[in-house]
Scaffold this active site. Structure first.
Site, PDB file in Angstrom:
ATOM      1  CG  PHE A   1      -6.547 -18.534 -27.445  1.00  0.00           C
ATOM      2  CD1 PHE A   1      -6.425 -17.285 -26.952  1.00  0.00           C
ATOM      3  CD2 PHE A   1      -7.026 -19.395 -26.314  1.00  0.00           C
ATOM      4  CE1 PHE A   1      -6.806 -16.687 -25.570  1.00  0.00           C
ATOM      5  CE2 PHE A   1      -7.151 -18.976 -25.046  1.00  0.00           C
ATOM      6  CZ  PHE A   1      -7.070 -17.543 -24.763  1.00  0.00           C
ATOM      7  CG  LEU A   2      -9.847 -20.644 -34.090  1.00  0.00           C
ATOM      8  CD1 LEU A   2      -9.571 -20.203 -35.490  1.00  0.00           C
ATOM      9  CD2 LEU A   2     -10.680 -21.811 -33.843  1.00  0.00           C
TER      10      LEU A   2
ATOM     11  N   GLY B   1      -3.089  -8.106 -40.870  1.00  0.00           N
ATOM     12  CA  GLY B   1      -4.170  -7.888 -41.495  1.00  0.00           C
ATOM     13  C   GLY B   1      -5.308  -8.791 -40.599  1.00  0.00           C
TER      14      GLY B   1
ATOM     15  CB  THR C   1     -12.386 -11.331 -29.463  1.00  0.00           C
ATOM     16  OG1 THR C   1     -11.898 -12.633 -30.058  1.00  0.00           O
ATOM     17  CG2 THR C   1     -11.482 -10.551 -29.210  1.00  0.00           C
TER      18      THR C   1
ATOM     19  CB  CYS D   1      -8.275 -11.639 -35.237  1.00  0.00           C
ATOM     20  SG  CYS D   1      -9.562 -12.774 -35.766  1.00  0.00           S
TER      21      CYS D   1
ATOM     22  CE  LYS E   1     -21.797 -17.837 -43.388  1.00  0.00           C
ATOM     23  NZ  LYS E   1     -21.229 -16.815 -42.333  1.00  0.00           N
TER      24      LYS E   1
ATOM     25  CG  ASN F   1      -5.738 -11.878 -30.967  1.00  0.00           C
ATOM     26  OD1 ASN F   1      -5.147 -12.952 -30.792  1.00  0.00           O
ATOM     27  ND2 ASN F   1      -7.017 -11.593 -31.693  1.00  0.00           N
TER      28      ASN F   1
HETATM   29  C1  UGA Z   1      -4.988 -14.250 -34.821  1.00  0.00           C
HETATM   30  C2  UGA Z   1      -4.208 -15.091 -33.634  1.00  0.00           C
HETATM   31  O1  UGA Z   1      -3.002 -15.409 -33.980  1.00  0.00           O
HETATM   32  C3  UGA Z   1      -5.110 -16.007 -33.074  1.00  0.00           C
HETATM   33  O2  UGA Z   1      -4.319 -16.542 -31.912  1.00  0.00           O
HETATM   34  C4  UGA Z   1      -6.506 -15.650 -32.656  1.00  0.00           C
HETATM   35  O3  UGA Z   1      -7.093 -16.966 -32.261  1.00  0.00           O
HETATM   36  C5  UGA Z   1      -7.121 -15.139 -33.909  1.00  0.00           C
HETATM   37  O4  UGA Z   1      -6.348 -14.022 -34.484  1.00  0.00           O
HETATM   38  C6  UGA Z   1      -8.435 -14.681 -33.555  1.00  0.00           C
HETATM   39  O5  UGA Z   1      -8.427 -13.771 -32.552  1.00  0.00           O
HETATM   40  O6  UGA Z   1      -9.456 -15.239 -33.676  1.00  0.00           O
HETATM   41  P1  UGA Z   1      -5.258 -14.855 -37.521  1.00  0.00           P
HETATM   42  O7  UGA Z   1      -6.079 -13.758 -37.595  1.00  0.00           O
HETATM   43  O8  UGA Z   1      -5.898 -16.284 -37.870  1.00  0.00           O
HETATM   44  O9  UGA Z   1      -5.070 -15.269 -35.911  1.00  0.00           O
HETATM   45  O10 UGA Z   1      -3.932 -14.783 -38.181  1.00  0.00           O
HETATM   46  P2  UGA Z   1      -2.294 -14.583 -37.770  1.00  0.00           P
HETATM   47  O11 UGA Z   1      -1.719 -15.872 -38.117  1.00  0.00           O
HETATM   48  O12 UGA Z   1      -2.242 -14.172 -36.270  1.00  0.00           O
HETATM   49  O13 UGA Z   1      -1.739 -13.693 -38.420  1.00  0.00           O
HETATM   50  C7  UGA Z   1      -2.251 -12.460 -38.526  1.00  0.00           C
HETATM   51  C8  UGA Z   1      -1.595 -11.418 -39.373  1.00  0.00           C
HETATM   52  O14 UGA Z   1      -0.359 -11.165 -39.081  1.00  0.00           O
HETATM   53  C9  UGA Z   1      -1.600 -11.883 -41.013  1.00  0.00           C
HETATM   54  O15 UGA Z   1      -1.759 -10.703 -42.077  1.00  0.00           O
HETATM   55  C10 UGA Z   1       0.107 -12.378 -41.049  1.00  0.00           C
HETATM   56  O16 UGA Z   1       0.503 -12.234 -42.263  1.00  0.00           O
HETATM   57  C11 UGA Z   1       0.536 -11.290 -40.128  1.00  0.00           C
HETATM   58  N1  UGA Z   1       2.140 -12.003 -39.720  1.00  0.00           N
HETATM   59  C12 UGA Z   1       2.086 -12.861 -38.815  1.00  0.00           C
HETATM   60  C13 UGA Z   1       3.165 -10.899 -39.827  1.00  0.00           C
HETATM   61  O17 UGA Z   1       3.109  -9.998 -40.507  1.00  0.00           O
HETATM   62  N2  UGA Z   1       4.279 -11.702 -39.477  1.00  0.00           N
HETATM   63  C14 UGA Z   1       4.210 -12.609 -38.515  1.00  0.00           C
HETATM   64  O18 UGA Z   1       5.375 -12.974 -37.854  1.00  0.00           O
HETATM   65  C15 UGA Z   1       3.346 -13.501 -38.214  1.00  0.00           C
END
Ligand code: UGA
Length: 417
Positions: free
Chosen positions: A135-136, A241, A104, A244, A17, A192
């Protein structure tokens, strides 16, 4: 950080990497990050190493950005990567510096690591610790890092607060919450868990809608006009999924139980269960469309990543559904714009295609399971000419149901009539 003008040295124990990054080759799919990597390398402000000794000599601030996956034997978080990094770095910290935790973690970890750091570092109390969760979101990582909506600083010394405020000054003025270690750690898991709960809430409403032939998409829209509820993370479908949300709600619950307050987070067990049931619902819809059995049925699965704009397949709802379909005897053909290599490695038992059209060719049922823009823009008329039968499961509730029905498709979606 290099983009903001700092001199940055990235460390990883994965030699391959580090070699790829040093050559400007980004090992993951993340919008805009490749350009930042190459800018950093060209400017001379960004380099990579596998040496803790070099990193310790180089940095005044050391960010710990390690993964804390779910333990192999339970729901708790596995913090061994983080512990190992502190153990490897600390013995080389001979001058005052600030170590900043980004991972986390179960609440209480920062306190433990601070003690470990001061025990192992020749700099002693000069090696200070801060907890600064991020929180990205994947897919928006660059945007969220350069324009965060808040900064949380868990600190024990005024010097640590000054250093971090100064460090983040180039970001402008996002709200900054300065607090203790435990609160900073909790902010992350609380955020989260809230997001996961919001998604499961609307997916529980989808279950209700299914019982009475109501429409969860219209329901969600109506709810979202109330500013107090809002529309974000209220999108019904096959659930959350990734690396996180699923593991964070489990680890949060496990930690609450250790602390004797398991009852406070018991509801997260239900949040998790609702989420799992949505994956089963997608399989049920496909089985119905196939006429009651998936045995030997050619099925197209559009999407493998846990969300669009990512090649991450960790706990991906799309792949979980694809595997369940294959488990019922379906001949599954999966396509994803970015996650095919990862999916192939992780699920060699599934079939794969080079495009959405190739996957759908001859399929008796097509499932849209990750809402990539490539899929939401698919033309139902054109796809109908290659598919074996016009049966579609819109697992993310993103297609125009009327347009697909007009083009002759049997359209089914979770939570909709
Ligand atoms: C999540 C959090 O949103 C971030 O703020 C946090 O920093 C991050 O985890 C982390 O802990 O590092 P992420 O895992 O990139 O971010 O993805 P999300 O955008 O939260 O989506 C998570 C899942 O929820 C995806 O499978 C998405 O398809 C699903 N989802 C999201 C839904 O089914 N419905 C929604 O309305 C939104």
């Amino acid at each position: 950080m290099a983009e903001l003008g700092y001199e940055v040295l990235g460390l990883d124990i994965d030699v391959d990497k580090v070699r790829r990054l040093a050559g400007g080759d980004l090992p993951i799919h993340e919008n805009g990050l490749g350009a930042l990597l190459r800018n950093g390398l060209e400017s001379g402000r960004l380099g990579f190493t596998t040496s803790f000794e070099e990193a310790a000599a180089f940095g005044d601030v050391h960010f710990l950005c390690l993964g804390t996956p779910q333990s192999a034997d339970g729901h708790a978080a596995d913090t061994s990567q983080l512990d190992a990094a502190v153990d490897a770095l600390a013995p080389h910290l001979v001058r005052p510096c600030l170590v900043v935790g980004k991972s986390t973690v179960p609440v209480g970890t920062a306190d433990r690591l601070a003690r470990r750091l001061q025990e192992l570092a020749p700099a002693g109390t000069g090696a200070d610790l801060a907890w600064n969760p991020e929180f990205l979101r994947e897919g928006f990582a660059v945007e969220d890092t350069l324009r965060p909506d808040r900064i949380v600083l868990g600190v024990r010394t005024a010097q640590a607060e000054r250093t971090l405020r100064e460090l983040y000054r180039p970001l402008g003025g996002p709200p900054c919450v300065v607090t203790d270690f435990a609160t900073a750690e909790l902010v992350k898991t609380a955020a989260n868990s809230f997001l996961a709960t919001k998604i499961s809430y609307i997916n529980a409403m989808a279950e209700l809608c299914e019982a009475v032939d109501a429409d969860v998409v219209a329901l969600a829209e109506a709810l979202s006009h109330d500013d107090r509820i809002g529309k974000r993370f209220l999108h019904p479908g096959i659930g959350f999924g990734g690396g996180c949300l699923p593991k964070d709600i489990r680890a949060f619950r496990a930690r609450a139980e250790e602390l004797g307050v398991g009852h406070a987070l018991a509801f997260l067990g239900e949040v998790d269960a609702i989420n799992t049931r949505r994956r089963e619902r997608a399989v049920e819809l496909a089985r119905d469309l196939a006429g009651g059995s998936l045995e030997n049925c050619p099925v197209a699965v559009l999407g493998a990543a846990f969300k669009p704009d990512s090649d991450d397949i960790r706990d991906s709802p799309a792949l979980a559904v694809a595997k369940a379909l294959a488990g019922e005897g379906a001949r599954v053909s999966v396509y994803d714009p970015a996650a095919l290599d990862n999916a192939r490695k992780s699920c060699p038992e599934l079939g794969y295609a080079g495009s959405a059209v190739e996957a759908a060719t001859g399929a008796r049922v097509t499932l849209l399971l990750t809402e990539w823009a490539d899929f939401t823009g698919l033309d139902p008329v054109a796809l109908g000419t290659v598919s074996g039968e016009r049966n579609i499961v819109d697992g993310r509730n993103v297609l125009d149901a009327a347009a697909w029905r007009t083009a002759g498709w049997n359209y089914r979606a979770p939570g909709r009539p």
